[in-house]
Scaffold this motif. Structure first.
Motif, PDB file in Angstrom:
ATOM      1  N   ASP A 164       6.112 -23.929  55.123  1.00  0.00           N
ATOM      2  CA  ASP A 164       6.706 -25.241  54.892  1.00  0.00           C
ATOM      3  C   ASP A 164       6.451 -26.175  56.076  1.00  0.00           C
ATOM      4  O   ASP A 164       5.928 -25.772  57.121  1.00  0.00           O
ATOM      5  CB  ASP A 164       8.196 -25.129  54.574  1.00  0.00           C
ATOM      6  N   GLU A 165       6.833 -27.432  55.889  1.00  0.00           N
ATOM      7  CA  GLU A 165       6.503 -28.477  56.868  1.00  0.00           C
ATOM      8  C   GLU A 165       7.092 -28.209  58.248  1.00  0.00           C
ATOM      9  O   GLU A 165       6.431 -28.417  59.271  1.00  0.00           O
ATOM     10  CB  GLU A 165       7.006 -29.830  56.339  1.00  0.00           C
ATOM     11  N   GLN A 166       8.330 -27.729  58.302  1.00  0.00           N
ATOM     12  CA  GLN A 166       8.969 -27.508  59.603  1.00  0.00           C
ATOM     13  C   GLN A 166       8.309 -26.355  60.366  1.00  0.00           C
ATOM     14  O   GLN A 166       8.083 -26.449  61.572  1.00  0.00           O
ATOM     15  CB  GLN A 166      10.459 -27.233  59.428  1.00  0.00           C
ATOM     16  N   ALA A 169       5.033 -27.521  61.609  1.00  0.00           N
ATOM     17  CA  ALA A 169       5.175 -28.383  62.784  1.00  0.00           C
ATOM     18  C   ALA A 169       5.396 -27.556  64.046  1.00  0.00           C
ATOM     19  O   ALA A 169       4.878 -27.879  65.123  1.00  0.00           O
ATOM     20  CB  ALA A 169       6.331 -29.358  62.579  1.00  0.00           C
ATOM     21  N   ILE A 170       6.180 -26.467  63.936  1.00  0.00           N
ATOM     22  CA  ILE A 170       6.401 -25.589  65.089  1.00  0.00           C
ATOM     23  C   ILE A 170       5.087 -24.959  65.535  1.00  0.00           C
ATOM     24  O   ILE A 170       4.757 -24.950  66.729  1.00  0.00           O
ATOM     25  CB  ILE A 170       7.449 -24.506  64.763  1.00  0.00           C
ATOM     26  N   ARG A 189      14.493 -19.341  60.170  1.00  0.00           N
ATOM     27  CA  ARG A 189      14.579 -20.428  59.198  1.00  0.00           C
ATOM     28  C   ARG A 189      15.961 -20.431  58.570  1.00  0.00           C
ATOM     29  O   ARG A 189      16.400 -19.445  57.970  1.00  0.00           O
ATOM     30  CB  ARG A 189      13.518 -20.229  58.105  1.00  0.00           C
ATOM     31  N   GLU A 192      18.352 -25.594  56.659  1.00  0.00           N
ATOM     32  CA  GLU A 192      18.107 -26.959  57.132  1.00  0.00           C
ATOM     33  C   GLU A 192      17.020 -27.072  58.194  1.00  0.00           C
ATOM     34  O   GLU A 192      16.405 -28.134  58.336  1.00  0.00           O
ATOM     35  CB  GLU A 192      19.409 -27.555  57.691  1.00  0.00           C
ATOM     36  N   LYS A 193      16.791 -26.003  58.953  1.00  0.00           N
ATOM     37  CA  LYS A 193      15.914 -26.163  60.112  1.00  0.00           C
ATOM     38  C   LYS A 193      15.206 -24.865  60.459  1.00  0.00           C
ATOM     39  O   LYS A 193      15.672 -23.775  60.123  1.00  0.00           O
ATOM     40  CB  LYS A 193      16.733 -26.649  61.319  1.00  0.00           C
ATOM     41  N   ALA A 194      14.053 -24.995  61.146  1.00  0.00           N
ATOM     42  CA  ALA A 194      13.306 -23.838  61.646  1.00  0.00           C
ATOM     43  C   ALA A 194      13.331 -23.861  63.170  1.00  0.00           C
ATOM     44  O   ALA A 194      13.312 -24.928  63.790  1.00  0.00           O
ATOM     45  CB  ALA A 194      11.874 -23.871  61.140  1.00  0.00           C
TER      46      ALA A 194
END
Length: 231
Positions: A164-166, A169-170, A189, A192-194
């Motif tokens: 996924d996008e998060q 991004a990491i 994960r 809401e956030k990674a």
């Protein structure tokens, strides 16, 4: 640009084996592609040899060492605005229970264990993790709270396909900070956030042909477009 690789890449790329490079005195921008970049392993020596020759190199020895030490990885990542969780370096189960809380994710800090992590959901599991990863309580560990699902993804020049996008991004930000071309990245994960949790070397069996093609394409892009390299 010189590509030194222990991985068989596409025929379009001229690569040099690590053993041949370590016996050479070639002065050129160097991309070091290895499964294992750990300190005193071949991947590390390739970057060290490049630096001794005065070559700009990906990855640098500093980044190799920093990325392989979980607390330093997390500190640098946090300063670079990469999402991380609080962590504690200790050999005390009492401190982990009091400050990190259970369940916790436990990584080795000692120089002899380089793979994976253990999840401690209760006190007895925590003591087992401390004994195993601390080599019978001789070394500290790095403990982080377990607040979501922990997963491991492959990163190839900061790209992790199918995530996924998060998480993507990491991976991109970790590559931007540490420039490790191929590795495994541990993330947590939540809904809401990674969060970045750790980084680990790949094994030969971890790479697929699709990964090898992606590595080759990324090197071609770097050679054509250029990329900032630190000396």
């Amino acid at each position: 640009m010189l590509v030194v690789s222990s991985i068989g890449l596409t025929d379009d790329l001229h690569t040099l084996k690590p053993s041949a490079f370590l016996e050479s005195s070639i002065k050129d921008t160097t991309i070091n592609i290895n499964f294992d970049y750990r300190y005193l392993k071949t991947g590390y020596y390739v970057s060290l040899h490049a630096e001794i020759l005065g070559n700009a190199v990906i990855p640098t020895c500093e980044n190799i060492i920093d990325s392989s030490r979980i607390p330093i990885l997390l500190l640098r990542a946090s300063r670079a605005k990469i999402p991380t969780l609080p962590f504690l370096v200790t050999d005390s189960a009492k401190k982990i229970i009091g400050e990190v809380k259970l369940p916790a994710v436990v990584f080795a800090v000692n120089p002899f264990i380089h793979e994976g992590y253990l999840v401690a959901k209760n006190r007895s599991a925590l003591y087992r993790a401390l004994k195993s990863l601390g080599m019978n309580y001789k070394f500290t560990v790095c403990a982080q709270p377990l607040i979501g699902n922990i997963m491991t993804v492959k990163s190839v020049f900061g790209k992790c396909e199918g995530q996924d996008e998060q998480i993507g991004a990491i991976c991109a930000k970790v590559y931007g900070q540490f420039k490790i071309p191929v590795c495994k990245i541990h993330v947590q994960r939540t809904s809401e956030k990674a969060f970045l949790c750790g980084l680990e070397s790949l094994k030969k069996t971890d790479l697929t042909m699709s990964d090898v093609d992606l590595i080759s394409k990324e090197i071609m892009l770097i050679s054509q477009q250029g990329e900032h390299l630190s000396v």
